[in-house]
Design a protein around this motif. Structure first.
Motif, PDB file in Angstrom:
ATOM      1  N   THR A  58      10.979 -13.289 -29.381  1.00 13.55           N
ATOM      2  CA  THR A  58       9.707 -12.563 -29.449  1.00 13.55           C
ATOM      3  C   THR A  58       8.823 -13.154 -30.528  1.00 13.55           C
ATOM      4  O   THR A  58       9.319 -13.684 -31.536  1.00 13.55           O
ATOM      5  CB  THR A  58       9.930 -11.072 -29.760  1.00 13.55           C
ATOM      6  N   THR A  59       7.527 -13.076 -30.328  1.00 14.37           N
ATOM      7  CA  THR A  59       6.563 -13.488 -31.336  1.00 14.37           C
ATOM      8  C   THR A  59       5.467 -12.422 -31.421  1.00 14.37           C
ATOM      9  O   THR A  59       5.201 -11.720 -30.435  1.00 14.37           O
ATOM     10  CB  THR A  59       5.914 -14.844 -30.997  1.00 14.37           C
ATOM     11  N   TYR A  60       4.856 -12.335 -32.612  1.00 17.25           N
ATOM     12  CA  TYR A  60       3.872 -11.291 -32.861  1.00 17.25           C
ATOM     13  C   TYR A  60       2.681 -11.854 -33.629  1.00 17.25           C
ATOM     14  O   TYR A  60       2.819 -12.752 -34.463  1.00 17.25           O
ATOM     15  CB  TYR A  60       4.475 -10.166 -33.703  1.00 17.25           C
ATOM     16  N   ALA A  61       1.533 -11.261 -33.376  1.00 23.27           N
ATOM     17  CA  ALA A  61       0.367 -11.545 -34.198  1.00 23.27           C
ATOM     18  C   ALA A  61       0.595 -10.966 -35.589  1.00 23.27           C
ATOM     19  O   ALA A  61       1.273  -9.936 -35.741  1.00 23.27           O
ATOM     20  CB  ALA A  61      -0.878 -10.924 -33.572  1.00 23.27           C
ATOM     21  N   ASP A  62       0.040 -11.603 -36.588  1.00 19.35           N
ATOM     22  CA  ASP A  62       0.207 -11.125 -37.961  1.00 19.35           C
ATOM     23  C   ASP A  62      -0.294  -9.692 -38.122  1.00 19.35           C
ATOM     24  O   ASP A  62       0.240  -8.923 -38.918  1.00 19.35           O
ATOM     25  CB  ASP A  62      -0.532 -12.040 -38.934  1.00 19.35           C
ATOM     26  N   SER A  63      -1.306  -9.339 -37.349  1.00 17.37           N
ATOM     27  CA  SER A  63      -1.911  -8.014 -37.480  1.00 17.37           C
ATOM     28  C   SER A  63      -0.972  -6.874 -37.082  1.00 17.37           C
ATOM     29  O   SER A  63      -1.196  -5.726 -37.466  1.00 17.37           O
ATOM     30  CB  SER A  63      -3.189  -7.939 -36.641  1.00 17.37           C
ATOM     31  N   VAL A  64       0.075  -7.184 -36.321  1.00 17.05           N
ATOM     32  CA  VAL A  64       0.974  -6.128 -35.849  1.00 17.05           C
ATOM     33  C   VAL A  64       2.424  -6.368 -36.256  1.00 17.05           C
ATOM     34  O   VAL A  64       3.285  -5.512 -36.018  1.00 17.05           O
ATOM     35  CB  VAL A  64       0.901  -5.964 -34.312  1.00 17.05           C
ATOM     36  N   LYS A  65       2.703  -7.497 -36.866  1.00 12.95           N
ATOM     37  CA  LYS A  65       4.080  -7.848 -37.225  1.00 12.95           C
ATOM     38  C   LYS A  65       4.669  -6.789 -38.143  1.00 12.95           C
ATOM     39  O   LYS A  65       4.036  -6.367 -39.108  1.00 12.95           O
ATOM     40  CB  LYS A  65       4.098  -9.223 -37.886  1.00 12.95           C
ATOM     41  N   GLY A  66       5.881  -6.358 -37.810  1.00  2.92           N
ATOM     42  CA  GLY A  66       6.546  -5.345 -38.623  1.00  2.92           C
ATOM     43  C   GLY A  66       6.231  -3.927 -38.199  1.00  2.92           C
ATOM     44  O   GLY A  66       6.866  -2.972 -38.651  1.00  2.92           O
ATOM     45  N   ARG A  67       5.234  -3.750 -37.323  1.00  2.00           N
ATOM     46  CA  ARG A  67       4.866  -2.413 -36.855  1.00  2.00           C
ATOM     47  C   ARG A  67       5.071  -2.250 -35.347  1.00  2.00           C
ATOM     48  O   ARG A  67       5.348  -1.143 -34.889  1.00  2.00           O
ATOM     49  CB  ARG A  67       3.389  -2.137 -37.170  1.00  2.00           C
ATOM     50  N   PHE A  68       4.904  -3.331 -34.599  1.00  2.00           N
ATOM     51  CA  PHE A  68       5.038  -3.277 -33.139  1.00  2.00           C
ATOM     52  C   PHE A  68       6.303  -4.016 -32.712  1.00  2.00           C
ATOM     53  O   PHE A  68       6.685  -5.016 -33.339  1.00  2.00           O
ATOM     54  CB  PHE A  68       3.839  -3.949 -32.468  1.00  2.00           C
ATOM     55  N   THR A  69       6.921  -3.547 -31.634  1.00  2.00           N
ATOM     56  CA  THR A  69       8.109  -4.185 -31.078  1.00  2.00           C
ATOM     57  C   THR A  69       7.960  -4.325 -29.569  1.00  2.00           C
ATOM     58  O   THR A  69       7.765  -3.328 -28.870  1.00  2.00           O
ATOM     59  CB  THR A  69       9.371  -3.374 -31.391  1.00  2.00           C
ATOM     60  N   ILE A  70       8.052  -5.551 -29.097  1.00  2.00           N
ATOM     61  CA  ILE A  70       7.995  -5.811 -27.662  1.00  2.00           C
ATOM     62  C   ILE A  70       9.415  -5.883 -27.112  1.00  2.00           C
ATOM     63  O   ILE A  70      10.336  -6.370 -27.789  1.00  2.00           O
ATOM     64  CB  ILE A  70       7.220  -7.123 -27.373  1.00  2.00           C
ATOM     65  N   SER A  71       9.594  -5.379 -25.899  1.00  2.00           N
ATOM     66  CA  SER A  71      10.906  -5.461 -25.250  1.00  2.00           C
ATOM     67  C   SER A  71      10.709  -5.449 -23.737  1.00  2.00           C
ATOM     68  O   SER A  71       9.601  -5.212 -23.254  1.00  2.00           O
ATOM     69  CB  SER A  71      11.801  -4.297 -25.701  1.00  2.00           C
ATOM     70  N   ARG A  72      11.806  -5.704 -23.029  1.00  2.00           N
ATOM     71  CA  ARG A  72      11.698  -5.739 -21.576  1.00  2.00           C
ATOM     72  C   ARG A  72      12.988  -5.266 -20.930  1.00  2.00           C
ATOM     73  O   ARG A  72      14.070  -5.376 -21.520  1.00  2.00           O
ATOM     74  CB  ARG A  72      11.347  -7.143 -21.092  1.00  2.00           C
ATOM     75  N   ASP A  73      12.854  -4.750 -19.716  1.00  2.00           N
ATOM     76  CA  ASP A  73      13.985  -4.322 -18.901  1.00  2.00           C
ATOM     77  C   ASP A  73      13.894  -5.147 -17.613  1.00  2.00           C
ATOM     78  O   ASP A  73      13.114  -4.813 -16.709  1.00  2.00           O
ATOM     79  CB  ASP A  73      13.871  -2.825 -18.617  1.00  2.00           C
ATOM     80  N   ASN A  74      14.668  -6.205 -17.541  1.00  2.00           N
ATOM     81  CA  ASN A  74      14.592  -7.091 -16.381  1.00  2.00           C
ATOM     82  C   ASN A  74      15.209  -6.464 -15.137  1.00  2.00           C
ATOM     83  O   ASN A  74      14.845  -6.845 -14.019  1.00  2.00           O
ATOM     84  CB  ASN A  74      15.264  -8.423 -16.671  1.00  2.00           C
ATOM     85  N   THR A  75      16.113  -5.524 -15.307  1.00  2.00           N
ATOM     86  CA  THR A  75      16.724  -4.867 -14.146  1.00  2.00           C
ATOM     87  C   THR A  75      15.686  -4.057 -13.373  1.00  2.00           C
ATOM     88  O   THR A  75      15.672  -4.065 -12.139  1.00  2.00           O
ATOM     89  CB  THR A  75      17.865  -3.953 -14.587  1.00  2.00           C
ATOM     90  N   ASN A  76      14.824  -3.377 -14.117  1.00  2.00           N
ATOM     91  CA  ASN A  76      13.850  -2.496 -13.473  1.00  2.00           C
ATOM     92  C   ASN A  76      12.410  -3.023 -13.539  1.00  2.00           C
ATOM     93  O   ASN A  76      11.495  -2.336 -13.106  1.00  2.00           O
ATOM     94  CB  ASN A  76      13.908  -1.112 -14.122  1.00  2.00           C
ATOM     95  N   SER A  77      12.248  -4.227 -14.074  1.00  2.00           N
ATOM     96  CA  SER A  77      10.929  -4.887 -14.119  1.00  2.00           C
ATOM     97  C   SER A  77       9.910  -4.120 -14.949  1.00  2.00           C
ATOM     98  O   SER A  77       8.798  -3.807 -14.482  1.00  2.00           O
ATOM     99  CB  SER A  77      10.378  -5.132 -12.694  1.00  2.00           C
ATOM    100  N   PHE A  78      10.294  -3.809 -16.175  1.00  2.00           N
ATOM    101  CA  PHE A  78       9.385  -3.141 -17.100  1.00  2.00           C
ATOM    102  C   PHE A  78       9.221  -3.945 -18.383  1.00  2.00           C
ATOM    103  O   PHE A  78      10.168  -4.524 -18.891  1.00  2.00           O
ATOM    104  CB  PHE A  78       9.902  -1.742 -17.466  1.00  2.00           C
ATOM    105  N   LEU A  79       8.031  -3.921 -18.903  1.00  2.00           N
ATOM    106  CA  LEU A  79       7.700  -4.465 -20.217  1.00  2.00           C
ATOM    107  C   LEU A  79       7.282  -3.295 -21.090  1.00  2.00           C
ATOM    108  O   LEU A  79       6.611  -2.371 -20.612  1.00  2.00           O
ATOM    109  CB  LEU A  79       6.558  -5.469 -20.108  1.00  2.00           C
ATOM    110  N   TYR A  80       7.671  -3.345 -22.376  1.00  2.00           N
ATOM    111  CA  TYR A  80       7.355  -2.246 -23.287  1.00  2.00           C
ATOM    112  C   TYR A  80       6.706  -2.774 -24.568  1.00  2.00           C
ATOM    113  O   TYR A  80       6.890  -3.926 -24.948  1.00  2.00           O
ATOM    114  CB  TYR A  80       8.628  -1.493 -23.680  1.00  2.00           C
ATOM    115  N   LEU A  81       5.971  -1.874 -25.207  1.00  2.00           N
ATOM    116  CA  LEU A  81       5.449  -2.155 -26.540  1.00  2.00           C
ATOM    117  C   LEU A  81       5.582  -0.884 -27.362  1.00  2.00           C
ATOM    118  O   LEU A  81       4.884   0.106 -27.107  1.00  2.00           O
ATOM    119  CB  LEU A  81       3.999  -2.613 -26.511  1.00  2.00           C
ATOM    120  N   GLU A  82       6.495  -0.893 -28.313  1.00  2.00           N
ATOM    121  CA  GLU A  82       6.666   0.214 -29.241  1.00  2.00           C
ATOM    122  C   GLU A  82       5.733  -0.025 -30.412  1.00  2.00           C
ATOM    123  O   GLU A  82       5.814  -1.068 -31.070  1.00  2.00           O
ATOM    124  CB  GLU A  82       8.112   0.274 -29.715  1.00  2.00           C
ATOM    125  N   MET A  83       4.851   0.945 -30.669  1.00  2.00           N
ATOM    126  CA  MET A  83       3.855   0.785 -31.730  1.00  2.00           C
ATOM    127  C   MET A  83       4.058   1.868 -32.771  1.00  2.00           C
ATOM    128  O   MET A  83       3.951   3.070 -32.455  1.00  2.00           O
ATOM    129  CB  MET A  83       2.444   0.877 -31.140  1.00  2.00           C
TER     130      MET A  83
END
Length: 114
Positions: A58-83
């Protein structure tokens, strides 16, 4: 055809949290890196984060690093962003993007008030 549908946006106060979801269809989700972008009124589209095909990189913009988390569920075809620790400057339309082919969803609005 490629479809990306975001959900989970809303209005929160400074310091609050939201979890965005993106339902993907029309392609083999696990074969593509995926990204989140955002666009605030009157501003350019801003890249937020990218996750590789398996989710291990994963990579993040400096503006959100440490606060946002990207993840994915390949089984069900979902992308997430925890903010977390949201700030007023995070207010924007958030878009799920498949960079290859430049496919994007309609977006979901996030509004953070002080």
């Amino acid at each position: 055809q490629v479809q990306l549908v975001e959900s989970g946006g809303g209005s929160v106060h400074t310091g609050g949290s939201l979890r965005l979801s993106c339902a993907a269809s029309g392609f083999t989700f696990s074969e593509y890196p995926m990204s989140w972008y955002r666009q605030a009124p009157g501003k350019n589209l801003e890249w937020i984060s990218t996750i590789n095909r398996r989710g291990g990189g994963t990579t993040y913009a400096d503006s959100v690093k440490g606060r946002f988390t990207i993840s994915r569920d390949n089984t069900n075809s979902f992308l997430y962003l925890e903010m977390d620790k949201l700030k007023p400057e995070d207010t924007a339309q958030y878009l799920c993007v498949r960079p290859e082919g430049n496919h994007r969803g309609q977006g979901t609005q996030v509004t953070v008030s002080s």
